[in-house]
Design an enzyme around this catalytic site. Sequence first.
Site, PDB file in Angstrom:
ATOM      1  N   ASP A  39       0.678-111.324 103.262  1.00 11.45           N
ATOM      2  CA  ASP A  39       0.381-110.411 102.154  1.00 11.45           C
ATOM      3  C   ASP A  39       1.155-109.104 102.301  1.00 11.45           C
ATOM      4  OD1 ASP A  39      -1.374-112.354 101.373  1.00 11.45           O
ATOM      5  OD2 ASP A  39      -3.180-111.264 101.925  1.00 11.45           O
TER       6      ASP A  39
ATOM      7  N   ASP B  53       3.430-111.645 108.959  1.00 13.33           N
ATOM      8  CA  ASP B  53       2.264-111.465 108.109  1.00 13.33           C
ATOM      9  C   ASP B  53       2.689-111.986 106.735  1.00 13.33           C
ATOM     10  OD1 ASP B  53      -0.205-110.397 107.035  1.00 13.33           O
ATOM     11  OD2 ASP B  53       0.999-108.753 106.221  1.00 13.33           O
TER      12      ASP B  53
END
Length: 180
Positions: A22, A20
């Site tokens: 963020d 991922d």
Amino acid sequence: MVSHSELRKLFCSADAVCFDVDSTVIQEEGIDELAKICGVADAVSEMELVSRLQERNVQVFLISGGFRSIVEHVASKLNIPSTNVFANRLKFYFNGEYAGFDETQPTAESGGKGKVIKLLKEKFHFKKIVMIGDGATDMEACPPADVFIGFGGNVIRQQVKDNAKWYITDFVELLGELEQ
């Protein structure tokens, strides 16, 4: 139930690792970073893990519900090809005005990260894919990911911390696993 020892073995023998972006690869949420895009290089400088994985011929992907324009910038700093980036595309009218985002991207819909991982398995015939992230949508991508590693080094999300079978707060732990 897979033991912690088995999870570590799966991580060390993975064909691909998906991160991922963020609050995992970068310290903040992408929308905040959009305003200060030049600061991204500093936020990802600690990602030695990516280069170690690449040295082991492990494919590294960035899968984000954020914006591709930011994620590609992060990817370039990590030497991850743009073909290994899956994120939402912003759309603009010919006059430059914002027109929304491309709703055809798998990351634009619920369960999108899992759909990307399923696509990667089908396209590249990966046997073992690891997903690393801080949020519920990252955790939901397992399965089809074979292992989920919760990450709380930037933001601790209690649901992920409580439910991830393997939870870390520093990538140094994963670097250590690769060196054993």
